[in-house]
Design a protein around this motif. Structure first.
Motif, PDB file in Angstrom:
ATOM      1  N   UNK A   1       0.840  -1.200   0.000  1.00 15.84           N
ATOM      2  CA  UNK A   1       0.000   0.000   0.000  1.00 15.84           C
ATOM      3  C   UNK A   1       0.875   1.250   0.000  1.00 15.84           C
ATOM      4  N   UNK A   2       0.481   2.211  -0.801  1.00 12.33           N
ATOM      5  CA  UNK A   2       1.152   3.506  -0.821  1.00 12.33           C
ATOM      6  C   UNK A   2       0.099   4.601  -0.710  1.00 12.33           C
ATOM      7  N   UNK A   3       0.527   5.753  -0.213  1.00 14.30           N
ATOM      8  CA  UNK A   3      -0.368   6.898  -0.080  1.00 14.30           C
ATOM      9  C   UNK A   3       0.235   8.080  -0.822  1.00 14.30           C
ATOM     10  N   UNK A   4      -0.494   8.596  -1.791  1.00 12.76           N
ATOM     11  CA  UNK A   4      -0.077   9.795  -2.519  1.00 12.76           C
ATOM     12  C   UNK A   4      -0.708  10.987  -1.830  1.00 12.76           C
ATOM     13  N   UNK A   5       0.119  11.805  -1.185  1.00 12.78           N
ATOM     14  CA  UNK A   5      -0.380  12.934  -0.395  1.00 12.78           C
ATOM     15  C   UNK A   5      -0.183  14.226  -1.173  1.00 12.78           C
TER      16      UNK A   5
ATOM     17  N   UNK B   1       3.988   8.086   0.456  1.00 11.77           N
ATOM     18  CA  UNK B   1       4.352   7.311   1.643  1.00 11.77           C
ATOM     19  C   UNK B   1       4.221   5.819   1.330  1.00 11.77           C
ATOM     20  N   UNK B   2       5.270   5.064   1.592  1.00 13.89           N
ATOM     21  CA  UNK B   2       5.175   3.608   1.547  1.00 13.89           C
ATOM     22  C   UNK B   2       4.637   3.166   2.907  1.00 13.89           C
ATOM     23  N   UNK B   3       3.508   2.474   2.905  1.00 10.19           N
ATOM     24  CA  UNK B   3       2.869   2.063   4.146  1.00 10.19           C
ATOM     25  C   UNK B   3       3.315   0.656   4.535  1.00 10.19           C
ATOM     26  N   UNK B   4       3.648   0.471   5.813  1.00  9.27           N
ATOM     27  CA  UNK B   4       4.155  -0.815   6.296  1.00  9.27           C
ATOM     28  C   UNK B   4       3.002  -1.706   6.774  1.00  9.27           C
ATOM     29  N   UNK B   5       2.232  -2.198   5.814  1.00 12.54           N
ATOM     30  CA  UNK B   5       1.040  -2.978   6.147  1.00 12.54           C
ATOM     31  C   UNK B   5       1.362  -4.260   6.905  1.00 12.54           C
TER      32      UNK B   5
ATOM     33  N   UNK C   1       2.677  -3.118  10.592  1.00  9.41           N
ATOM     34  CA  UNK C   1       1.731  -2.360  11.419  1.00  9.41           C
ATOM     35  C   UNK C   1       0.340  -2.382  10.778  1.00  9.41           C
ATOM     36  N   UNK C   2      -0.263  -3.578  10.685  1.00 10.51           N
ATOM     37  CA  UNK C   2      -1.536  -3.705   9.965  1.00 10.51           C
ATOM     38  C   UNK C   2      -2.685  -2.890  10.573  1.00 10.51           C
ATOM     39  N   UNK C   3      -2.759  -2.818  11.904  1.00  9.27           N
ATOM     40  CA  UNK C   3      -3.851  -2.068  12.542  1.00  9.27           C
ATOM     41  C   UNK C   3      -3.728  -0.582  12.219  1.00  9.27           C
ATOM     42  N   UNK C   4      -2.503  -0.066  12.327  1.00  3.91           N
ATOM     43  CA  UNK C   4      -2.264   1.352  12.086  1.00  3.91           C
ATOM     44  C   UNK C   4      -2.468   1.713  10.622  1.00  3.91           C
ATOM     45  N   UNK C   5      -1.953   0.881   9.725  1.00  2.00           N
ATOM     46  CA  UNK C   5      -2.125   1.130   8.293  1.00  2.00           C
ATOM     47  C   UNK C   5      -3.594   1.019   7.908  1.00  2.00           C
TER      48      UNK C   5
ATOM     49  N   UNK D   1       7.271   7.909   9.065  1.00  2.00           N
ATOM     50  CA  UNK D   1       5.895   8.345   9.336  1.00  2.00           C
ATOM     51  C   UNK D   1       5.370   7.532  10.519  1.00  2.00           C
ATOM     52  N   UNK D   2       4.955   8.232  11.576  1.00  2.00           N
ATOM     53  CA  UNK D   2       4.512   7.557  12.791  1.00  2.00           C
ATOM     54  C   UNK D   2       3.291   8.256  13.372  1.00  2.00           C
ATOM     55  N   UNK D   3       2.568   7.533  14.215  1.00  2.00           N
ATOM     56  CA  UNK D   3       1.383   8.091  14.849  1.00  2.00           C
ATOM     57  C   UNK D   3       1.764   9.004  16.009  1.00  2.00           C
ATOM     58  N   UNK D   4       1.078  10.129  16.103  1.00  2.00           N
ATOM     59  CA  UNK D   4       1.224  11.017  17.258  1.00  2.00           C
ATOM     60  C   UNK D   4       0.211  10.582  18.305  1.00  2.00           C
ATOM     61  N   UNK D   5       0.591  10.631  19.569  1.00  2.00           N
ATOM     62  CA  UNK D   5      -0.285  10.190  20.651  1.00  2.00           C
ATOM     63  C   UNK D   5       0.183  10.772  21.966  1.00  2.00           C
ATOM     64  N   UNK D   6      -0.613  10.602  23.002  1.00  2.00           N
ATOM     65  CA  UNK D   6      -0.173  10.988  24.333  1.00  2.00           C
ATOM     66  C   UNK D   6       0.721   9.881  24.873  1.00  2.00           C
ATOM     67  N   UNK D   7       1.223  10.058  26.087  1.00  2.00           N
ATOM     68  CA  UNK D   7       2.068   9.033  26.680  1.00  2.00           C
ATOM     69  C   UNK D   7       1.251   7.821  27.140  1.00  2.00           C
ATOM     70  N   UNK D   8      -0.065   7.959  27.172  1.00  2.00           N
ATOM     71  CA  UNK D   8      -0.919   6.843  27.563  1.00  2.00           C
ATOM     72  C   UNK D   8      -0.929   5.787  26.461  1.00  2.00           C
ATOM     73  N   UNK D   9      -0.974   4.503  26.830  1.00  2.00           N
ATOM     74  CA  UNK D   9      -1.018   3.439  25.817  1.00  2.00           C
ATOM     75  C   UNK D   9      -2.291   3.523  24.974  1.00  2.00           C
ATOM     76  N   UNK D  10      -2.179   3.122  23.720  1.00  2.00           N
ATOM     77  CA  UNK D  10      -3.337   2.997  22.828  1.00  2.00           C
ATOM     78  C   UNK D  10      -4.146   4.302  22.719  1.00  2.00           C
TER      79      UNK D  10
END
Length: 222
Positions: free
Chosen positions: A61-65, A74-78, A81-85, A143-152
């Protein structure tokens, strides 16, 4: 004592009075019919729970932004990281990211986007499970997800590494990596070079002084 007006004078007064009344009404009508500016607001989509798995982790999977400063891919790492992708693909196909700004920019570190509020506090209405411990490192183009320090606690916000300071996250890898810029890193660098000022907290010089937006994200599956 005032003298009464003669007939011709009376007629002249009546005509002038009528003209003045019509002019006044016409002016009032023009003001009332003048269109009033209405603030443009974007109603972002929201869901109560994360999307069901719909991608095939064995496919590519790729994403053209497309952004207001150019395009990048972006080359997506399916597989890693399948849940995130899956979440990212879902939101992109729903048009969730269209019109959203890069609300946090630190040129030597990263550029962050994905918040419909543009404040760093918004999301899609749900959070997803963390996918950590993969084979990838934080580096320029990551490319990574932004989040708080809390899990999930990740939802829709993500960031892209743009400088040497991104390496500091390798000591505390708490942000799920789900892709890497494969083309158009020059565009990402242009976004990173956007002038910034202190954010609303007054502690970080990361608030863009001009609006940089995502126009669209197109997903390709192979």
């Amino acid at each position: 004592m005032q003298k009464p007006l003669n007939r011709w004078m009376l007629m002249l007064v009546l005509v002038l009075t009528t003209v003045l009344m019509l002019s006044a009404c016409g002016g009032k009508k023009a003001v009332e019919e003048k269109p009033q500016p209405t603030p443009e607001t974007q109603q972002s989509k929201s869901w109560k729970e994360a999307p069901a798995m719909a991608i095939d982790p064995n496919k590519k999977y790729t994403a053209q932004v497309s952004t207001s400063k150019g395009d990048f891919t972006i080359e997506l790492f399916a597989k890693d990281a399948p849940i995130t992708v899956n979440n990212f693909v879902f939101l992109a196909k729903e048009g969730f990211y269209n019109g959203i700004t890069f609300h946090r920019i630190i040129e030597s570190f990263m550029v962050q986007t994905g918040d419909p509020q543009g404040t760093g506090a918004g999301g899609p209405g749900y959070t997803i499970q963390d996918e950590l411990g993969g084979p990838h490192k934080y580096e320029e183009g990551t490319v990574a997800m932004a989040k708080t320090m809390a899990p999930n606690s990740a939802g829709s916000q993500f960031f892209i590494g743009t400088g040497a300071d991104i390496d500091s996250l390798n000591g505390t890898p708490n942000y799920p990596i789900f892709g890497k810029v494969s083309e158009g890193m020059d565009t990402v660098k242009k976004i990173a070079a956007t002038p910034t000022e202190l954010d609303d907290s007054g502690r970080e010089k990361s608030k863009p002084m001009e609006s940089v937006t995502i126009k669209s994200i197109e997903i390709t599956e192979q």
